[in-house]
Design an enzyme around this catalytic site. Structure first.
Site, PDB file in Angstrom:
ATOM      1  N   GLU A  97      -0.306   3.958   4.489  1.00  0.00           N
ATOM      2  CA  GLU A  97      -1.649   4.514   4.333  1.00  0.00           C
ATOM      3  C   GLU A  97      -2.452   3.722   3.308  1.00  0.00           C
ATOM      4  O   GLU A  97      -1.882   3.111   2.392  1.00  0.00           O
ATOM      5  CB  GLU A  97      -1.567   5.972   3.862  1.00  0.00           C
ATOM      6  CG  GLU A  97      -1.787   6.987   4.956  1.00  0.00           C
ATOM      7  CD  GLU A  97      -3.233   7.052   5.469  1.00  0.00           C
ATOM      8  OE1 GLU A  97      -3.955   6.044   5.413  1.00  0.00           O
ATOM      9  OE2 GLU A  97      -3.634   8.121   5.925  1.00  0.00           O
ATOM     10  N   ASP A  98      -3.757   3.768   3.453  1.00  0.00           N
ATOM     11  CA  ASP A  98      -4.616   3.161   2.439  1.00  0.00           C
ATOM     12  C   ASP A  98      -4.812   4.094   1.255  1.00  0.00           C
ATOM     13  O   ASP A  98      -4.798   3.670   0.111  1.00  0.00           O
ATOM     14  CB  ASP A  98      -5.967   2.755   3.037  1.00  0.00           C
ATOM     15  CG  ASP A  98      -6.625   3.873   3.835  1.00  0.00           C
ATOM     16  OD1 ASP A  98      -5.932   4.820   4.234  1.00  0.00           O
ATOM     17  OD2 ASP A  98      -7.851   3.813   4.056  1.00  0.00           O
ATOM     18  N   ASP A 101      -6.205  11.173  -0.657  1.00  0.00           N
ATOM     19  CA  ASP A 101      -7.322  11.758  -1.396  1.00  0.00           C
ATOM     20  C   ASP A 101      -6.999  13.237  -1.594  1.00  0.00           C
ATOM     21  O   ASP A 101      -6.328  13.616  -2.548  1.00  0.00           O
ATOM     22  CB  ASP A 101      -8.616  11.504  -0.603  1.00  0.00           C
ATOM     23  CG  ASP A 101      -9.870  11.810  -1.389  1.00  0.00           C
ATOM     24  OD1 ASP A 101      -9.908  12.873  -2.033  1.00  0.00           O
ATOM     25  OD2 ASP A 101     -10.833  11.011  -1.348  1.00  0.00           O
ATOM     26  N   VAL A 151     -14.407   5.655  -2.812  1.00  0.00           N
ATOM     27  CA  VAL A 151     -14.217   4.204  -2.893  1.00  0.00           C
ATOM     28  C   VAL A 151     -14.274   3.570  -1.501  1.00  0.00           C
ATOM     29  O   VAL A 151     -14.029   4.247  -0.493  1.00  0.00           O
ATOM     30  CB  VAL A 151     -12.882   3.841  -3.583  1.00  0.00           C
ATOM     31  CG1 VAL A 151     -12.897   4.240  -5.040  1.00  0.00           C
ATOM     32  CG2 VAL A 151     -11.689   4.482  -2.868  1.00  0.00           C
TER      33      VAL A 151
END
Ligand SMILES: O=P(O)(O)OC[C@H]1O[C@H](OP(=O)(O)OP(=O)(O)O)[C@H](O)[C@@H]1O
Ligand SMILES: [Mg+2]
Length: 178
Positions: A97-98, A101, A151
């Site tokens: 995953e990036d 959150d 971001v």
């Protein structure tokens, strides 16, 4: 007006972190047949750069889920847009995953993939926002903890833009009208 207020993770930071994480992953999965599962679209960059640091027998598959639509807030509802091609039974799976959150996406995805009979399912994420987490997700490989700001870059978008930046930056709230 600048589109970004600050670069928080540089291209060089990412590269050095992936060197370290990939070394650890190679060691942990030595002798095992590893399937990397990338979560489209955000994880495209980190998947490509991680996979290039793995032995050539590593496999990649992709799942597309979306909970943010075109905004900056999670809808709380995760939708599968594209499912995996691979059968997970007996496989060692590492979700790539990036960002974590709220944790809603990965929490849902872990439950979904764990019900498919894999031998193991672990998580690697480049970024995590500790102050935004609503659901705790077990993360085995973590890149960077970042502040609770929206971001973009290195796969992360705002309304499909900025994914191609080589670094991660805080988006100027003026761009989304806060
Ligand atoms: O922890 P959460 O609050 O659930 O947020 C994390 C998820 O949100 C982003 O995906 P998004 O839904 O924006 O889709 P995308 O990857 O196609 O941009 C990101 O790539 C993660 O998958
Ligand atoms: Mg997105």
């Amino acid at each position: 007006m600048d589109d970004f207020t600050k670069v928080i993770v540089s291209e060089n930071d990412i590269s050095r972190k992936l060197d370290a994480l990939s070394a650890q992953i190679r060691e942990d999965y030595e002798g095992k047949d590893l399937l990397l599962v990338g979560v489209l679209k955000g994880a495209v960059m980190v998947m490509a750069d991680l996979a290039r640091r793995m032995p050539p027998t590593v496999q990649m598959d992709w799942m597309a889920v979306s909970s943010y639509g075109s905004g900056t807030k999670s809808s709380g509802v995760v939708r599968i847009l594209k499912d995996l091609d691979a059968d997970l039974s007996g496989r060692h799976v590492l979700i790539v995953e990036d960002i974590i959150d709220t944790g809603i996406t990965l929490h849902w995805l872990l439950g979904n993939l764990r019900s498919r009979g894999a031998a193991s399912v672990e998580v690697m994420t480049l970024l995590r926002k500790p102050d935004a987490v609503q659901v705790e997700v077990p993360v085995k490989y973590l890149g960077f903890e970042i502040p609770n700001e929206f971001v973009v870059g290195y796969g992360l978008d705002y309304a499909e833009r900025y994914r191609t930046l080589p670094f991660v930056a805080i988006l100027n709230p003026a761009v989304y009208g806060d």
